[in-house]
Motif scaffolding. Structure first.
Motif, PDB file in Angstrom:
ATOM      1  N   VAL A   1       7.815  19.704  29.159  1.00 57.88           N
ATOM      2  CA  VAL A   1       9.007  20.485  28.856  1.00 57.88           C
ATOM      3  C   VAL A   1       8.711  21.483  27.750  1.00 57.88           C
ATOM      4  CG1 VAL A   1      10.615  18.695  29.598  1.00 57.88           C
ATOM      5  CG2 VAL A   1       9.845  18.747  27.244  1.00 57.88           C
ATOM      6  N   SER A   2       9.556  22.472  27.664  1.00 58.62           N
ATOM      7  CA  SER A   2       9.410  23.509  26.660  1.00 58.62           C
ATOM      8  C   SER A   2      10.303  23.205  25.471  1.00 58.62           C
ATOM      9  CB  SER A   2       9.815  24.848  27.290  1.00 58.62           C
ATOM     10  OG  SER A   2       9.738  25.877  26.355  1.00 58.62           O
ATOM     11  N   GLY A   3       9.876  23.602  24.298  1.00 58.06           N
ATOM     12  CA  GLY A   3      10.728  23.514  23.129  1.00 58.06           C
ATOM     13  C   GLY A   3      10.493  22.305  22.250  1.00 58.06           C
ATOM     14  N   TYR A   4      11.419  22.099  21.344  1.00 58.47           N
ATOM     15  CA  TYR A   4      11.368  20.996  20.383  1.00 58.47           C
ATOM     16  C   TYR A   4      12.054  19.797  21.009  1.00 58.47           C
ATOM     17  CZ  TYR A   4      11.420  18.624  15.902  1.00 58.47           C
ATOM     18  OH  TYR A   4      11.200  17.733  14.896  1.00 58.47           O
ATOM     19  N   VAL A   5      11.284  18.763  21.329  1.00 51.14           N
ATOM     20  CA  VAL A   5      11.801  17.590  22.029  1.00 51.14           C
ATOM     21  C   VAL A   5      11.215  16.334  21.388  1.00 51.14           C
ATOM     22  CG1 VAL A   5      11.858  16.374  24.247  1.00 51.14           C
ATOM     23  CG2 VAL A   5      11.951  18.864  24.196  1.00 51.14           C
ATOM     24  N   ALA A   6      12.064  15.371  21.118  1.00 51.63           N
ATOM     25  CA  ALA A   6      11.626  14.062  20.610  1.00 51.63           C
ATOM     26  C   ALA A   6      10.737  14.196  19.378  1.00 51.63           C
ATOM     27  CB  ALA A   6      10.920  13.276  21.712  1.00 51.63           C
ATOM     28  N   CYS A   7      11.174  14.973  18.433  1.00 57.93           N
ATOM     29  CA  CYS A   7      10.479  15.180  17.150  1.00 57.93           C
ATOM     30  C   CYS A   7       9.119  15.857  17.300  1.00 57.93           C
ATOM     31  CB  CYS A   7      10.294  13.860  16.401  1.00 57.93           C
ATOM     32  SG  CYS A   7      11.833  13.038  15.971  1.00 57.93           S
TER      33      CYS A   7
ATOM     34  N   GLU B   1       2.244  19.709  19.789  1.00 59.65           N
ATOM     35  CA  GLU B   1       2.082  18.307  19.396  1.00 59.65           C
ATOM     36  C   GLU B   1       2.066  17.391  20.617  1.00 59.65           C
ATOM     37  OE1 GLU B   1       4.106  18.675  14.995  1.00 59.65           O
ATOM     38  OE2 GLU B   1       5.386  18.416  16.750  1.00 59.65           O
ATOM     39  N   ARG B   2       2.890  17.700  21.611  1.00 57.49           N
ATOM     40  CA  ARG B   2       2.864  16.887  22.840  1.00 57.49           C
ATOM     41  C   ARG B   2       1.537  17.074  23.571  1.00 57.49           C
ATOM     42  NH1 ARG B   2       8.047  18.706  22.600  1.00 57.49           N
ATOM     43  NH2 ARG B   2       7.759  20.312  24.191  1.00 57.49           N
ATOM     44  N   GLN B   3       0.983  18.273  23.552  1.00 57.98           N
ATOM     45  CA  GLN B   3      -0.337  18.509  24.150  1.00 57.98           C
ATOM     46  C   GLN B   3      -1.409  17.714  23.403  1.00 57.98           C
ATOM     47  OE1 GLN B   3      -0.897  22.749  24.123  1.00 57.98           O
ATOM     48  NE2 GLN B   3       0.629  23.090  25.708  1.00 57.98           N
ATOM     49  N   THR B   4      -1.278  17.642  22.089  1.00 58.56           N
ATOM     50  CA  THR B   4      -2.218  16.866  21.281  1.00 58.56           C
ATOM     51  C   THR B   4      -2.147  15.391  21.667  1.00 58.56           C
ATOM     52  OG1 THR B   4      -2.034  18.414  19.437  1.00 58.56           O
ATOM     53  CG2 THR B   4      -2.830  16.204  18.912  1.00 58.56           C
ATOM     54  N   ILE B   5      -0.949  14.872  21.840  1.00 53.33           N
ATOM     55  CA  ILE B   5      -0.787  13.469  22.250  1.00 53.33           C
ATOM     56  C   ILE B   5      -1.437  13.257  23.609  1.00 53.33           C
ATOM     57  CG2 ILE B   5       0.880  11.678  22.909  1.00 53.33           C
ATOM     58  CD1 ILE B   5       2.817  12.910  20.819  1.00 53.33           C
ATOM     59  N   ARG B   6      -1.174  14.159  24.544  1.00 51.07           N
ATOM     60  CA  ARG B   6      -1.774  14.030  25.888  1.00 51.07           C
ATOM     61  C   ARG B   6      -3.298  14.051  25.814  1.00 51.07           C
ATOM     62  NH1 ARG B   6       1.962  18.249  27.220  1.00 51.07           N
ATOM     63  NH2 ARG B   6       3.896  17.246  27.806  1.00 51.07           N
TER      64      ARG B   6
ATOM     65  N   ASP C   1       1.892   5.079  19.367  1.00 49.15           N
ATOM     66  CA  ASP C   1       0.779   4.961  18.421  1.00 49.15           C
ATOM     67  C   ASP C   1       0.178   6.328  18.103  1.00 49.15           C
ATOM     68  OD1 ASP C   1       1.102   2.225  18.248  1.00 49.15           O
ATOM     69  OD2 ASP C   1      -0.553   1.753  19.630  1.00 49.15           O
ATOM     70  N   VAL C   2      -0.022   7.150  19.131  1.00 50.47           N
ATOM     71  CA  VAL C   2      -0.574   8.480  18.898  1.00 50.47           C
ATOM     72  C   VAL C   2       0.450   9.355  18.178  1.00 50.47           C
ATOM     73  CG1 VAL C   2      -1.540  10.542  19.982  1.00 50.47           C
ATOM     74  CG2 VAL C   2      -2.129   8.293  20.876  1.00 50.47           C
ATOM     75  N   PHE C   3       1.714   9.228  18.543  1.00 49.02           N
ATOM     76  CA  PHE C   3       2.773   9.967  17.843  1.00 49.02           C
ATOM     77  C   PHE C   3       2.767   9.624  16.354  1.00 49.02           C
ATOM     78  CE2 PHE C   3       7.141   9.889  16.153  1.00 49.02           C
ATOM     79  CZ  PHE C   3       7.424  11.253  16.209  1.00 49.02           C
ATOM     80  N   ASP C   4       2.598   8.344  16.030  1.00 55.66           N
ATOM     81  CA  ASP C   4       2.590   7.906  14.634  1.00 55.66           C
ATOM     82  C   ASP C   4       1.439   8.513  13.842  1.00 55.66           C
ATOM     83  OD1 ASP C   4       4.876   6.414  14.932  1.00 55.66           O
ATOM     84  OD2 ASP C   4       3.815   4.512  15.243  1.00 55.66           O
ATOM     85  N   GLU C   5       0.367   8.899  14.523  1.00 54.32           N
ATOM     86  CA  GLU C   5      -0.781   9.523  13.853  1.00 54.32           C
ATOM     87  C   GLU C   5      -0.522  10.988  13.510  1.00 54.32           C
ATOM     88  OE1 GLU C   5      -4.108   8.980  16.444  1.00 54.32           O
ATOM     89  OE2 GLU C   5      -3.951   6.803  16.395  1.00 54.32           O
TER      90      GLU C   5
ATOM     91  N   GLU D   1       1.161  14.280  11.928  1.00 55.90           N
ATOM     92  CA  GLU D   1       1.789  14.593  10.653  1.00 55.90           C
ATOM     93  C   GLU D   1       3.304  14.692  10.816  1.00 55.90           C
ATOM     94  OE1 GLU D   1       1.332  14.660   6.768  1.00 55.90           O
ATOM     95  OE2 GLU D   1      -0.340  14.445   8.142  1.00 55.90           O
ATOM     96  N   THR D   2       3.741  15.137  11.981  1.00 55.01           N
ATOM     97  CA  THR D   2       5.166  15.306  12.297  1.00 55.01           C
ATOM     98  C   THR D   2       5.944  14.004  12.170  1.00 55.01           C
ATOM     99  OG1 THR D   2       4.494  16.904  13.918  1.00 55.01           O
ATOM    100  CG2 THR D   2       6.734  16.125  14.072  1.00 55.01           C
ATOM    101  N   SER D   3       5.324  12.898  12.532  1.00 57.56           N
ATOM    102  CA  SER D   3       6.050  11.634  12.514  1.00 57.56           C
ATOM    103  C   SER D   3       6.427  11.212  11.093  1.00 57.56           C
ATOM    104  CB  SER D   3       5.233  10.540  13.192  1.00 57.56           C
ATOM    105  OG  SER D   3       4.094  10.218  12.417  1.00 57.56           O
ATOM    106  N   LYS D   4       5.805  11.837  10.111  1.00 53.88           N
ATOM    107  CA  LYS D   4       6.072  11.470   8.718  1.00 53.88           C
ATOM    108  C   LYS D   4       7.096  12.399   8.065  1.00 53.88           C
ATOM    109  CE  LYS D   4       1.313   9.935   8.583  1.00 53.88           C
ATOM    110  NZ  LYS D   4       1.079  10.124   9.996  1.00 53.88           N
ATOM    111  N   VAL D   5       7.565  13.423   8.808  1.00 50.74           N
ATOM    112  CA  VAL D   5       8.517  14.396   8.271  1.00 50.74           C
ATOM    113  C   VAL D   5       9.894  13.771   8.185  1.00 50.74           C
ATOM    114  CG1 VAL D   5       9.637  16.617   8.729  1.00 50.74           C
ATOM    115  CG2 VAL D   5       7.221  16.313   9.222  1.00 50.74           C
ATOM    116  N   ALA D   6      10.679  14.252   7.249  1.00 46.72           N
ATOM    117  CA  ALA D   6      12.085  13.835   7.059  1.00 46.72           C
ATOM    118  C   ALA D   6      12.092  12.396   6.634  1.00 46.72           C
ATOM    119  CB  ALA D   6      12.910  14.053   8.314  1.00 46.72           C
TER     120      ALA D   6
END
Length: 186
Positions: A71-77, A82-87, A175-179, A181-186
């Motif tokens: 999907v396009s845009g800002y989704v699920a933090c 970042e989603r490409q990085t997770i993939r 687990d990859v999301f937690d790695e 930097e975004t997961s630590k924001v806010a």
């Protein structure tokens, strides 16, 4: 009589303008904007992140946006990058369904070629997707589709030719999301 609404409506449905902001989709480099603009972007992203992170649908949304549909845009933090990085870290690739059957044909000058979009992006690198669409006489979604295609082609060329066909578990995605930097924001 009290009416209880059992449905869960995500925050992106209540305030879509926050999640549709192009600066959240493709954040500019820190050096490309003023300190005040950077601070405003940081606040905007933290607001979206807090609302996403607090959503009861966040885990399902993240999994689907990473594994099932690009999907396009800002989704699920997360942003598209970042989603490409997770993939990439999970070794998966999402195949987009062909969109040829959807939407009406463009009236006027015919379809906009991938090369025309990429040439316009190169000529006007600071233009938003909306500005490029105005220049080329097409929709913003057409521009986004071509830019996503270019990113995917670049990514695919960099990835190894053997990708794991097995889908990752929700825990592996988290687990990859937690790695990030975004997961630590806010």
């Amino acid at each position: 009589m009290t009416i209880v609404d059992d449905t869960t409506t995500p925050p992106c449905a209540y305030e879509p303008e926050i999640y549709l902001d192009e600066l959240l989709h493709s954040p500019p480099a820190r050096t490309d904007i003023t300190a005040a603009e950077w601070d405003a972007l940081t606040v905007k992203r933290a607001t979206a992140h807090r609302q996403c992170a607090g959503c009861p649908l966040m885990v399902e949304c993240l999994y689907r946006a990473v594994v099932e549909m690009d999907v396009s845009g800002y989704v699920a933090c997360t942003t598209e990058w970042e989603r490409q990085t997770i993939r990439r870290r999970l070794g998966i690739q999402v195949n987009q369904p062909t969109t040829a059957a959807y939407g009406a044909a463009r009236v006027g000058g015919g379809p906009v070629s991938h090369e025309a979009v990429m040439t316009a992006r190169q000529a006007y690198p600071k233009d938003t997707c909306h500005q490029l669409a105005d220049r080329l006489g097409c929709s913003t979604s057409t521009i986004k589709r071509h830019l996503r295609r270019a990113r995917e082609q670049k990514r695919d060329a960099a990835l190894s030719p053997t990708l794991t066909p097995n889908l990752p578990t929700i825990d592996a995605v988290l687990d990859v999301f937690d790695e990030l930097e975004t997961s630590k924001v806010a």
